[in-house]
Design an enzyme around this catalytic site. Structure first.
Site, PDB file in Angstrom:
ATOM      1  N   ARG A 175      13.160   6.464   6.111  1.00  0.00           N
ATOM      2  CA  ARG A 175      13.859   7.606   6.716  1.00  0.00           C
ATOM      3  C   ARG A 175      15.248   7.202   7.193  1.00  0.00           C
ATOM      4  O   ARG A 175      15.493   6.052   7.552  1.00  0.00           O
ATOM      5  CB  ARG A 175      13.060   8.176   7.894  1.00  0.00           C
ATOM      6  CG  ARG A 175      12.829   7.195   9.061  1.00  0.00           C
ATOM      7  CD  ARG A 175      13.686   7.566  10.254  1.00  0.00           C
ATOM      8  NE  ARG A 175      13.606   6.647  11.375  1.00  0.00           N
ATOM      9  CZ  ARG A 175      14.398   5.613  11.555  1.00  0.00           C
ATOM     10  NH1 ARG A 175      15.309   5.295  10.647  1.00  0.00           N
ATOM     11  NH2 ARG A 175      14.300   4.840  12.626  1.00  0.00           N
ATOM     12  N   GLU A 208       0.836  -1.205   0.000  1.00  0.00           N
ATOM     13  CA  GLU A 208       0.000   0.000   0.000  1.00  0.00           C
ATOM     14  C   GLU A 208       0.869   1.253   0.000  1.00  0.00           C
ATOM     15  O   GLU A 208       0.530   2.254  -0.606  1.00  0.00           O
ATOM     16  CB  GLU A 208      -0.892   0.025   1.257  1.00  0.00           C
ATOM     17  CG  GLU A 208      -1.936  -1.064   1.303  1.00  0.00           C
ATOM     18  CD  GLU A 208      -3.083  -0.819   0.345  1.00  0.00           C
ATOM     19  OE1 GLU A 208      -3.365   0.340   0.031  1.00  0.00           O
ATOM     20  OE2 GLU A 208      -3.678  -1.823  -0.104  1.00  0.00           O
ATOM     21  N   LYS A 257       4.075  -7.062  21.098  1.00  0.00           N
ATOM     22  CA  LYS A 257       4.675  -6.465  22.302  1.00  0.00           C
ATOM     23  C   LYS A 257       3.587  -6.332  23.374  1.00  0.00           C
ATOM     24  O   LYS A 257       2.401  -6.255  23.040  1.00  0.00           O
ATOM     25  CB  LYS A 257       5.249  -5.096  21.950  1.00  0.00           C
ATOM     26  CG  LYS A 257       6.567  -5.193  21.209  1.00  0.00           C
ATOM     27  CD  LYS A 257       7.337  -3.901  21.335  1.00  0.00           C
ATOM     28  CE  LYS A 257       8.773  -4.086  20.945  1.00  0.00           C
ATOM     29  NZ  LYS A 257       9.585  -2.893  21.180  1.00  0.00           N
ATOM     30  N   GLU A 285      16.912  -1.457   8.783  1.00  0.00           N
ATOM     31  CA  GLU A 285      15.796  -2.079   9.507  1.00  0.00           C
ATOM     32  C   GLU A 285      14.551  -1.976   8.638  1.00  0.00           C
ATOM     33  O   GLU A 285      14.158  -0.875   8.233  1.00  0.00           O
ATOM     34  CB  GLU A 285      15.536  -1.376  10.844  1.00  0.00           C
ATOM     35  CG  GLU A 285      14.420  -2.084  11.612  1.00  0.00           C
ATOM     36  CD  GLU A 285      13.953  -1.321  12.853  1.00  0.00           C
ATOM     37  OE1 GLU A 285      14.208  -1.769  13.960  1.00  0.00           O
ATOM     38  OE2 GLU A 285      13.302  -0.267  12.671  1.00  0.00           O
TER      39      GLU A 285
HETATM   40  P1  0O2 Z   1      11.329   5.603  15.621  1.00  0.00           P
HETATM   41  O1  0O2 Z   1      11.025   7.037  15.867  1.00  0.00           O
HETATM   42  O2  0O2 Z   1      10.213   4.885  14.916  1.00  0.00           O
HETATM   43  O3  0O2 Z   1      12.662   5.354  14.967  1.00  0.00           O
HETATM   44  P2  0O2 Z   1      16.241  -0.626  19.643  1.00  0.00           P
HETATM   45  O4  0O2 Z   1      15.893   0.471  20.602  1.00  0.00           O
HETATM   46  O5  0O2 Z   1      15.673  -0.378  18.254  1.00  0.00           O
HETATM   47  O6  0O2 Z   1      17.667  -0.937  19.546  1.00  0.00           O
HETATM   48  P3  0O2 Z   1      14.260  -2.486  20.356  1.00  0.00           P
HETATM   49  O7  0O2 Z   1      13.393  -1.649  21.236  1.00  0.00           O
HETATM   50  O8  0O2 Z   1      14.389  -3.934  20.697  1.00  0.00           O
HETATM   51  O9  0O2 Z   1      15.697  -1.916  20.254  1.00  0.00           O
HETATM   52  O10 0O2 Z   1      13.774  -2.369  18.889  1.00  0.00           O
HETATM   53  P4  0O2 Z   1      12.371  -2.811  18.339  1.00  0.00           P
HETATM   54  O11 0O2 Z   1      11.522  -3.393  19.387  1.00  0.00           O
HETATM   55  O12 0O2 Z   1      12.647  -3.661  17.152  1.00  0.00           O
HETATM   56  O13 0O2 Z   1      11.721  -1.410  17.959  1.00  0.00           O
HETATM   57  C1  0O2 Z   1      12.335  -0.521  17.092  1.00  0.00           C
HETATM   58  C2  0O2 Z   1      11.290   0.338  16.383  1.00  0.00           C
HETATM   59  O14 0O2 Z   1      10.044  -0.365  16.266  1.00  0.00           O
HETATM   60  C3  0O2 Z   1      10.954   1.613  17.085  1.00  0.00           C
HETATM   61  O15 0O2 Z   1      11.872   2.588  16.729  1.00  0.00           O
HETATM   62  C4  0O2 Z   1       9.548   1.913  16.534  1.00  0.00           C
HETATM   63  O16 0O2 Z   1       9.615   2.422  15.209  1.00  0.00           O
HETATM   64  C5  0O2 Z   1       8.947   0.530  16.463  1.00  0.00           C
HETATM   65  N1  0O2 Z   1       8.291   0.158  17.717  1.00  0.00           N
HETATM   66  C6  0O2 Z   1       8.694  -0.777  18.596  1.00  0.00           C
HETATM   67  N2  0O2 Z   1       7.823  -0.883  19.616  1.00  0.00           N
HETATM   68  C7  0O2 Z   1       6.843   0.014  19.386  1.00  0.00           C
HETATM   69  C8  0O2 Z   1       5.629   0.363  20.086  1.00  0.00           C
HETATM   70  O17 0O2 Z   1       5.299  -0.170  21.136  1.00  0.00           O
HETATM   71  N3  0O2 Z   1       4.856   1.347  19.511  1.00  0.00           N
HETATM   72  C9  0O2 Z   1       5.191   1.949  18.335  1.00  0.00           C
HETATM   73  N4  0O2 Z   1       4.370   2.898  17.860  1.00  0.00           N
HETATM   74  N5  0O2 Z   1       6.326   1.652  17.674  1.00  0.00           N
HETATM   75  C10 0O2 Z   1       7.134   0.690  18.180  1.00  0.00           C
HETATM   76  P5  0O2 Z   1      12.179   3.815  17.668  1.00  0.00           P
HETATM   77  O18 0O2 Z   1      13.645   4.086  17.557  1.00  0.00           O
HETATM   78  O19 0O2 Z   1      11.632   3.569  19.036  1.00  0.00           O
HETATM   79  O20 0O2 Z   1      11.374   5.005  17.093  1.00  0.00           O
END
Ligand code: 0O2
Length: 309
Positions: free
Chosen positions: A139, A134, A208, A235
């Site tokens: 970024r 879709e 999650k 990613e």
């Molecule tokens: P942004 O602004 O999107 O870049 P990491 O901190 O990445 O090393 P983690 O937490 O194990 O380790 O990574 P994970 O779980 O794979 O999550 C990475 C990204 O997934 C996040 O990036 C979010 O984009 C998304 N994400 C993960 N959990 C959630 C959630 O509960 N809600 C939402 N809306 N997005 C989530 P960033 O860097 O947090 O933010």
């Protein structure tokens, strides 16, 4: 310090403040004058280390003005002595170009991955007359959030350790029509011989605790420069429209910092329920599509590009 409803301020402290009837809480931009409504028994404070105070909204200009001026002066001195120092300017000049170069590699890797998904979408639409994708949103992580992550994860401030430890500097988000499309596209991508899978996190099969759903792939993809081939980490987040709708709104809500404590639990439960509802919607839409595709006779296969030559 926790702000409670109706102006009560809850202070967690081990300080023997019970003897004071006036407490000053200083913040960089604000100075609040607090006064205890009653002096609590010493044992209460010693046992629980908690004191309740009533926030008095009066601001004594007599006290505030000189302190505010002092803070401003200190801020200016700090900027002049540190951020505008020759050493700091040298550091920025030395690191800016390599950092910009590194970020540009991530931008190139995004182009590579996006193209791979666009090719798959194009082929699929020719073969099956529908697009599994879709939307694609990509970024390169902003400087600000990169530095925040370096600080949070206590990563050494060198380009090589940033490159090694942070895997989401380049992010490609693929929004799919149906849950099955997510796994189909992920398999197609991972089957390509220039892609290496570093890590897979299936937050669809294992959502999650907050309700977040998506398939995350950390991959390494080559980019071809003038005189070198570089492997770059990207990613990839694959999700349905419903998962994307939920995650976008949840992200906005999560960053609203001033949610009162009593509403936070309610919102958390609501978001979890919404996640369940949207997952159910995905399942039903997938089912509708499966029913339709089983009843409709398969269309004659249209040859794809190379096959036509
Ligand atoms: P942004 O602004 O999107 O870049 P990491 O901190 O990445 O090393 P983690 O937490 O194990 O380790 O990574 P994970 O779980 O794979 O999550 C990475 C990204 O997934 C996040 O990036 C979010 O984009 C998304 N994400 C993960 N959990 C959630 C959630 O509960 N809600 C939402 N809306 N997005 C989530 P960033 O860097 O947090 O933010």
């Amino acid at each position: 310090m926790i702000m409670m409803p109706d102006g009560i301020v809850k202070i967690h402290s081990r300080m023997p403040w019970h003897s004071c009837c006036e407490v000053r809480v200083m913040q960089l931009h604000d100075i609040l004058l607090l006064r205890t409504s009653a002096i609590l028994p010493a044992s209460y404070i010693h046992n629980f280390g908690i004191m309740y105070a009533v926030l008095i909204k009066e601001r004594s200009t007599k006290i505030l003005r000189p302190i505010e001026k002092l803070i401003e002066k200190r801020k200016e001195e700090f900027i002049r002595n540190n951020l505008m120092s020759d050493e700091f300017i040298d550091f920025i000049q030395q690191n800016k170009k390599p950092m910009d170069k590194l970020l540009s590699y991530y931008a190139c890797a995004i182009m590579e991955v996006e193209t791979k998904f666009r090719v798959l979408d194009h082929q699929y639409s020719l073969e099956y007359d529908r697009n599994p994708i879709e939307d694609i949103k990509s970024r390169v992580k902003s400087w600000e959030s990169l530095i925040k992550k370096v600080r949070r994860k206590e990563i050494p401030l060198t380009l090589s350790s940033i490159e090694e430890s942070i895997h989401d500097i380049a992010g490609v988000r693929v929004v799919c029509s149906f849950p099955d499309d997510i796994y189909m596209l992920a398999d197609c991508l991972l089957n390509q011989d220039d892609i290496t899978l570093i890590e897979k996190k299936d937050y669809i099969k294992n959502p999650k605790p907050g309700g977040y759903r998506s398939l995350h792939l950390i991959i390494s993809v080559p980019i071809f420069l003038q005189d070198e081939k570089r492997m770059v980490t990207v990613e990839v987040q694959l999700r349905t429209i419903a998962m994307d709708f939920w995650a976008s709104l949840e992200h906005k809500i999560r960053y609203k910092k001033n949610i009162p404590e009593d509403k936070a639990l309610y919102l958390q439960n609501e978001m979890l329920e919404c996640a369940e509802i949207s997952a159910d919607l995905d399942r039903r839409m997938q089912n509708v599509r499966d029913v339709i595709s089983k009843n409709v006779p398969k269309e004659e296969k249209i040859p794809f590009l190379g096959e036509m030559i």
